[in-house]
Enzyme design. Structure first.
Site, mmCIF file in Angstrom:
data_model
loop_
_atom_site.group_PDB
_atom_site.id
_atom_site.type_symbol
_atom_site.label_atom_id
_atom_site.label_comp_id
_atom_site.label_asym_id
_atom_site.label_seq_id
_atom_site.Cartn_x
_atom_site.Cartn_y
_atom_site.Cartn_z
ATOM 1 N N PRO A 59 41.293 23.947 43.757
ATOM 2 C CA PRO A 59 42.011 23.328 42.640
ATOM 3 C C PRO A 59 43.357 24.031 42.456
ATOM 4 O O PRO A 59 43.428 25.157 41.987
ATOM 5 C CB PRO A 59 41.085 23.548 41.440
ATOM 6 C CG PRO A 59 40.187 24.671 41.832
ATOM 7 C CD PRO A 59 40.132 24.754 43.316
ATOM 8 N N ASP A 61 44.854 29.246 43.056
ATOM 9 C CA ASP A 61 43.516 28.659 43.032
ATOM 10 C C ASP A 61 42.946 28.889 41.627
ATOM 11 O O ASP A 61 42.641 30.028 41.254
ATOM 12 C CB ASP A 61 42.662 29.356 44.111
ATOM 13 C CG ASP A 61 41.259 28.790 44.218
ATOM 14 O OD1 ASP A 61 40.813 28.121 43.273
ATOM 15 O OD2 ASP A 61 40.609 29.040 45.250
ATOM 16 N N HIS A 62 42.795 27.804 40.901
ATOM 17 C CA HIS A 62 42.415 27.936 39.485
ATOM 18 C C HIS A 62 40.970 28.402 39.315
ATOM 19 O O HIS A 62 40.556 28.778 38.211
ATOM 20 C CB HIS A 62 42.639 26.599 38.774
ATOM 21 C CG HIS A 62 42.964 26.741 37.318
ATOM 22 N ND1 HIS A 62 42.811 27.925 36.625
ATOM 23 C CD2 HIS A 62 43.461 25.860 36.416
ATOM 24 C CE1 HIS A 62 43.163 27.758 35.367
ATOM 25 N NE2 HIS A 62 43.574 26.514 35.215
ATOM 26 N N ARG A 63 40.190 28.412 40.402
ATOM 27 C CA ARG A 63 38.835 28.965 40.283
ATOM 28 C C ARG A 63 38.904 30.485 40.142
ATOM 29 O O ARG A 63 37.994 31.119 39.619
ATOM 30 C CB ARG A 63 38.012 28.639 41.537
ATOM 31 C CG ARG A 63 37.749 27.167 41.746
ATOM 32 C CD ARG A 63 37.115 26.938 43.098
ATOM 33 N NE ARG A 63 37.937 27.472 44.176
ATOM 34 C CZ ARG A 63 37.564 27.547 45.442
ATOM 35 N NH1 ARG A 63 36.364 27.133 45.814
ATOM 36 N NH2 ARG A 63 38.375 28.031 46.353
ATOM 37 N N ILE A 73 42.129 32.275 39.465
ATOM 38 C CA ILE A 73 43.225 32.773 38.617
ATOM 39 C C ILE A 73 43.409 31.853 37.417
ATOM 40 O O ILE A 73 43.494 30.622 37.555
ATOM 41 C CB ILE A 73 44.515 32.851 39.454
ATOM 42 C CG1 ILE A 73 44.359 33.936 40.530
ATOM 43 C CG2 ILE A 73 45.728 33.145 38.588
ATOM 44 C CD1 ILE A 73 45.291 33.794 41.682
#
Ligand code: CAO
Length: 450
Positions: free
Chosen positions: A247, A423-425, A427
């Site tokens: 993501p 990567d929003h998972r 950060i």
């Protein structure tokens, strides 16, 4: 009974000098039509080449480790009496294929014994279908997710390599438990089991991607079809994998590099005398290293199960380089141990090698964070795709003079646009904003970078 005939390597999709990883038959052996003769390994797949006819092998001409291309002689065979028709068809069609003419009519090929191939395997197998009866169907097995370079270096026997290919398992990801770290068949099974039981794999299997519509462009006007370069094919698959699996969010920021540019201008001439081209990128790499040390999460990767974060204690900076053959990402290993001049030297050396197509595989591996600089070309911002399994990438655009309000008046400042995809998972948005603010501040202070 007829004279021995030569059995040749069929069309293998244009691959050349492909390794023979297994010879499956021996001199004097009676074989049936379709008996696998050798296993070859291209960078995309392992393939068995089956016998075009039944008969007795009089001489095997290849050994394990040999390199072959289309038309290489595999062995000589005395075809069985009732196999002459097949053998003739195979010979005739081979000759016709060599001459690039229409293949002789022959019985339709038997269905390939392998399971339905993955898209990549389908591409590799397509030429075999294009010459019906000429070459017997090839059983191909492939997995687009395999890191070919790591696979080829893995310490494993030919049979284990073949087994791994059959299952689409990446040997490069396996730590061998055999003697001296050799990878065993059980190690391969363990990896496959781990992947199958991972929650992500189940989710991926449950949601196949919708397909883009197939359009016959020729219906609407003239077209020209050109193949993608090898680099484009490989990087395309990796970019897509990252885009689909991670993501992405992109955080933008501008750094005031007025003072940094003044310092660079003052140093540039002397550096050039010493053979160093001091471009802004060297300072940006240095600033990123300081930011990565301050925010170690940006130098981490998620483990394949998605449950742990692996923090890397080394700092290897990849940078996207535009080459005539496509995008490559050379990696400056242990860049934190270099000063800005040494970084500039490494950037110049590696981009020159990249453009000449002379980078070694090892010089494109092990990156922990990537920078994609389009600053030398132009643009005001873009959305770089993360070089997975890294978790962030910095995109840099062209610096430009802008009026900046200093509290009492607008003053001209040189502003550098930066776009950080993460990567929003791994950060959070707030952390990403802190990272780019730190980066901008660091780039604004030339002394910190020298
Ligand atoms: N703003 C303004 N000018 C810049 C700049 C920036 N952000 N970055 C570089 N420049 C200038 C340089 O100073 C140089 O000018 P001078 O010759 O006057 O010093 C000029 O632009 C050309 O620089 P360069 O591109 O040769 O060197 P570099 O160190 O900046 O970059 C490399 C090296 C390999 C990164 C670059 O050549 C390249 O290939 N860029 C393309 C990367 C790419 O394709 N990214 C997209 C990947 S898909 O996400």
């Amino acid at each position: 009974m007829t004279n021995p005939i030569e059995v040749l390597v069929p069309d293998i999709g244009g691959f050349k000098d492909v390794s023979v990883i297994d010879v499956l038959v021996k001199d004097g052996q009676q074989i049936e039509k379709e008996t696998p003769l050798i296993t070859i390994e291209t960078e995309k797949a392992a393939m068995d080449v089956p016998a075009p006819a039944a008969g007795r092998i009089t001489q095997v001409k290849l050994k394990q480790g040999d390199k072959v291309s289309e038309g290489s002689v595999i062995l000589l065979i005395e075809p069985a009496a009732d196999a002459d028709a097949d053998a003739d068809a195979a010979q005739t069609a081979s000759a016709a294929h060599d001459a690039n003419s229409t293949p002789a009519p022959a019985p339709a090929p038997a269905p390939a014994p392998a399971p339905a191939p993955a898209p990549d395997a389908a591409a590799a197998a397509a030429p075999a279908r294009a010459v019906p009866g000429a070459a017997p169907p090839i059983a191909t097995r492939a997995d687009a997710a395999i890191d070919e370079s790591a696979f080829s270096k893995a310490y494993a026997s030919p049979s284990v390599r073949k087994f791994a290919r059959e299952l689409g398992a990446d040997l490069g990801r396996i730590k061998g438990t055999g003697a001296k770290g050799r990878i065993t068949q059980d190690d391969v099974k363990a990896l496959v089991k781990a992947i199958l039981t991972a929650p992500q794999a189940a989710a991926a299997a449950a949601s196949p991607l919708p397909k883009v519509p197939v359009v016959d462009f020729a219906l609407f006007g003239a077209i020209e079809v050109k193949p993608l370069s090898r680099i484009q094919r490989i990087s395309g698959a990796r970019l897509q994998a990252s885009w689909i699996n991670l993501p992405h969010v992109t955080q933008h920021e501008e750094a005031d590099i007025t003072d940094l540019e003044a310092a660079r201008a003052a140093l540039k001439g002397k550096a050039a005398q010493e053979g160093v081209r001091l471009t802004p990128l060297a300072f940006i790499v240095k600033a990123c290293l300081l930011a990565l040390q301050e925010f170690p999460r940006f130098n981490s990767s998620l483990d394949p199960g998605g449950e742990n974060l692996i923090f890397k204690k080394y700092f290897n900076i990849g940078f996207a380089a535009d080459t005539p053959n496509g995008l490559v990402v050379p990696v400056i290993a242990n860049a934190d141990r270099l000063n800005v001049y040494e970084i500039a030297r490494a950037l110049a050396l590696m981009s020159e090698k990249a453009r000449a197509g002379k980078l070694k595989n090892t010089e494109m591996q092990g990156g922990t964070f990537t920078i994609s600089s389009l600053g030398g070309i132009g643009g005001t911002g873009f959305t770089p795709i993360i070089n997975a399994p890294e978790v962030a990438i910095l995109g840099v655009s062209k610096s430009i003079q802008k009026p900046v309000y200093d509290g009492s008046a607008f003053v001209p400042r040189l502003m550098l646009p930066m776009s950080l995809s993460y990567d929003h998972r791994v950060i959070d948005g707030a952390e990403a904003a802190r990272f780019v603010v730190f980066l901008a501040k660091t780039l604004g202070d030339a002394k910190k970078l020298l």
